[in-house]
Structure formats: structure tokens, C-alpha cells
Design a protein around this motif. Structure first.
Motif, PDB file in Angstrom:
ATOM      1  N   VAL A  89       9.893   8.597   8.993  1.00 34.86           N
ATOM      2  CA  VAL A  89       8.886   8.754   7.944  1.00 34.86           C
ATOM      3  C   VAL A  89       8.353   7.387   7.528  1.00 34.86           C
ATOM      4  N   GLN A  90       9.225   6.412   7.426  1.00 35.43           N
ATOM      5  CA  GLN A  90       8.770   5.069   7.060  1.00 35.43           C
ATOM      6  C   GLN A  90       7.785   4.527   8.085  1.00 35.43           C
ATOM      7  N   GLN A  91       8.062   4.750   9.357  1.00 37.76           N
ATOM      8  CA  GLN A  91       7.152   4.276  10.402  1.00 37.76           C
ATOM      9  C   GLN A  91       5.822   5.021  10.351  1.00 37.76           C
ATOM     10  N   LYS A  92       5.865   6.330  10.083  1.00 39.63           N
ATOM     11  CA  LYS A  92       4.622   7.104   9.970  1.00 39.63           C
ATOM     12  C   LYS A  92       3.757   6.580   8.834  1.00 39.63           C
ATOM     13  N   GLN A 102      -4.079   2.315   9.412  1.00 42.34           N
ATOM     14  CA  GLN A 102      -5.312   3.014   9.753  1.00 42.34           C
ATOM     15  C   GLN A 102      -6.293   3.051   8.590  1.00 42.34           C
ATOM     16  N   GLY A 103      -5.797   2.917   7.376  1.00 42.33           N
ATOM     17  CA  GLY A 103      -6.686   2.914   6.224  1.00 42.33           C
ATOM     18  C   GLY A 103      -6.105   3.656   5.041  1.00 42.33           C
ATOM     19  N   GLN A 104      -6.757   3.513   3.913  1.00 35.67           N
ATOM     20  CA  GLN A 104      -6.269   4.102   2.664  1.00 35.67           C
ATOM     21  C   GLN A 104      -6.273   5.627   2.723  1.00 35.67           C
ATOM     22  N   GLN A 105      -7.308   6.229   3.272  1.00 31.86           N
ATOM     23  CA  GLN A 105      -7.393   7.689   3.333  1.00 31.86           C
ATOM     24  C   GLN A 105      -6.291   8.273   4.216  1.00 31.86           C
ATOM     25  N   ALA A 106      -6.040   7.654   5.342  1.00 29.85           N
ATOM     26  CA  ALA A 106      -4.973   8.127   6.229  1.00 29.85           C
ATOM     27  C   ALA A 106      -3.614   8.007   5.546  1.00 29.85           C
ATOM     28  N   LEU A 107      -3.425   6.946   4.772  1.00 31.25           N
ATOM     29  CA  LEU A 107      -2.171   6.759   4.047  1.00 31.25           C
ATOM     30  C   LEU A 107      -2.012   7.840   2.983  1.00 31.25           C
ATOM     31  N   GLU A 108      -3.072   8.127   2.254  1.00 28.45           N
ATOM     32  CA  GLU A 108      -2.992   9.160   1.222  1.00 28.45           C
ATOM     33  C   GLU A 108      -2.681  10.524   1.840  1.00 28.45           C
ATOM     34  N   ASP A 109      -3.269  10.821   2.976  1.00 28.98           N
ATOM     35  CA  ASP A 109      -2.980  12.085   3.665  1.00 28.98           C
ATOM     36  C   ASP A 109      -1.524  12.146   4.118  1.00 28.98           C
ATOM     37  N   ALA A 110      -1.017  11.050   4.648  1.00 31.82           N
ATOM     38  CA  ALA A 110       0.379  11.017   5.102  1.00 31.82           C
ATOM     39  C   ALA A 110       1.336  11.181   3.928  1.00 31.82           C
ATOM     40  N   VAL A 111       1.022  10.558   2.804  1.00 33.03           N
ATOM     41  CA  VAL A 111       1.881  10.692   1.612  1.00 33.03           C
ATOM     42  C   VAL A 111       1.836  12.125   1.103  1.00 33.03           C
ATOM     43  N   LYS A 112       0.661  12.752   1.123  1.00 30.24           N
ATOM     44  CA  LYS A 112       0.565  14.156   0.702  1.00 30.24           C
ATOM     45  C   LYS A 112       1.404  15.046   1.607  1.00 30.24           C
ATOM     46  N   ASN A 113       1.377  14.787   2.902  1.00 25.29           N
ATOM     47  CA  ASN A 113       2.181  15.585   3.834  1.00 25.29           C
ATOM     48  C   ASN A 113       3.675  15.442   3.545  1.00 25.29           C
ATOM     49  N   VAL A 114       4.104  14.222   3.310  1.00 25.93           N
ATOM     50  CA  VAL A 114       5.528  13.992   3.016  1.00 25.93           C
ATOM     51  C   VAL A 114       5.911  14.619   1.688  1.00 25.93           C
ATOM     52  N   SER A 115       5.030  14.528   0.703  1.00 26.43           N
ATOM     53  CA  SER A 115       5.350  15.122  -0.605  1.00 26.43           C
ATOM     54  C   SER A 115       5.372  16.640  -0.517  1.00 26.43           C
ATOM     55  N   GLN A 119       0.828  -1.206   0.000  1.00 28.97           N
ATOM     56  CA  GLN A 119       0.000   0.000   0.000  1.00 28.97           C
ATOM     57  C   GLN A 119       0.861   1.254   0.000  1.00 28.97           C
ATOM     58  N   VAL A 120       1.907   1.238   0.799  1.00 25.92           N
ATOM     59  CA  VAL A 120       2.803   2.403   0.863  1.00 25.92           C
ATOM     60  C   VAL A 120       3.487   2.605  -0.481  1.00 25.92           C
ATOM     61  N   LEU A 121       3.962   1.535  -1.087  1.00 25.68           N
ATOM     62  CA  LEU A 121       4.635   1.661  -2.381  1.00 25.68           C
ATOM     63  C   LEU A 121       3.694   2.154  -3.466  1.00 25.68           C
ATOM     64  N   SER A 122       2.459   1.680  -3.475  1.00 27.29           N
ATOM     65  CA  SER A 122       1.512   2.139  -4.503  1.00 27.29           C
ATOM     66  C   SER A 122       1.164   3.609  -4.302  1.00 27.29           C
TER      67      SER A 122
END
Length: 108
Positions: free
Chosen positions: A81-84, A91-104, A50-53
Motif C-alpha cells: 500500500v505504501q508503494q501504491k 503521477q499527480g495530486q488527483q491520482a493520489l487522492e483517488d488512491a487514498v480514497k480506495n485505501v480508505s 503529499q502522502v501524509l497530507s
């Protein structure tokens, strides 16, 4: 001594190949991805997959320059960052997308 035939050598080589596959698949995922193209850690639906996608979607973004992409890679290599990202994926797909947006956004 008894002579060992073709079938003994064949069965021995098959056994070694099967054992090697399972050891690499379960315990050495980076080598497994490199040589076999599959691994237990990156199976479909896993946290790592999920993280890689999610990161692939960010990498395809045309807003990233070469410098931004290098900063993103350095951020992604940090254990914090990897742990976050892994926690967000649990927590779910939406939380992952938000975290990726924050990192980007940090990388831009």
C-alpha cells in the motif's frame, strides 16, 4: 603541549552540532522529525509529504470509527500500500487522492 582555549572548544562543539544536524536531516528522517521537526524526506512538495497530507484528510473524516482507523493503520503499514501511494503521488495530486480514497474504502 599547547593549551586549548575557549574558542577551540566552542568551534569544535559548533562543528559537531552542524554535522549532527545534516546527518540526521538527510539520512535519518524519522529521528530528524522527532528531534528537529524537519527532515529531507518530508520537505514540502515531496512525495512523502503529499502522502501524509492526503492521509491527514482521511483521518479527519468523521465516518471513521476506532476500528476503521485501526484497519486503516494496518493497511498503511503494509509495503504494498505504501508503494501504491508513492506511485500515485508521483503521477499527480488527483491520482493520489483517488488512491487514498480506495485505501480508505478498504478500511471501512
Amino acid at each position: 603541549m599547547a593549551k586549548k582555549g575557549f574558542f577551540h572548544a566552542f568551534l569544535s562543539s559548533i562543528t559537531v552540532a552542524i554535522l549532527s544536524f545534516f546527518i540526521m536531516y538527510f539520512f535519518i528522517p524519522s529521528m530528524s522529525m522527532q528531534f528537529l521537526g524537519v527532515s529531507f524526506a518530508l520537505r514540502k512538495g515531496s512525495v512523502n509529504a503529499q502522502v501524509l497530507s492526503a492521509l491527514e484528510a482521511v483521518k479527519a473524516n468523521p465516518e471513521f470509527s476506532q476500528e476503521s482507523f485501526e484497519r486503516l493503520q494496518s493497511l498503511l503499514s503494509s509495503p504494498e500500500v505504501q508503494q501504491k501511494l508513492k506511485d500515485a503521488a508521483k503521477q499527480g495530486q488527483q491520482a493520489l487522492e483517488d488512491a487514498v480514497k480506495n485505501v480508505s474504502e478498504l478500511a471501512k
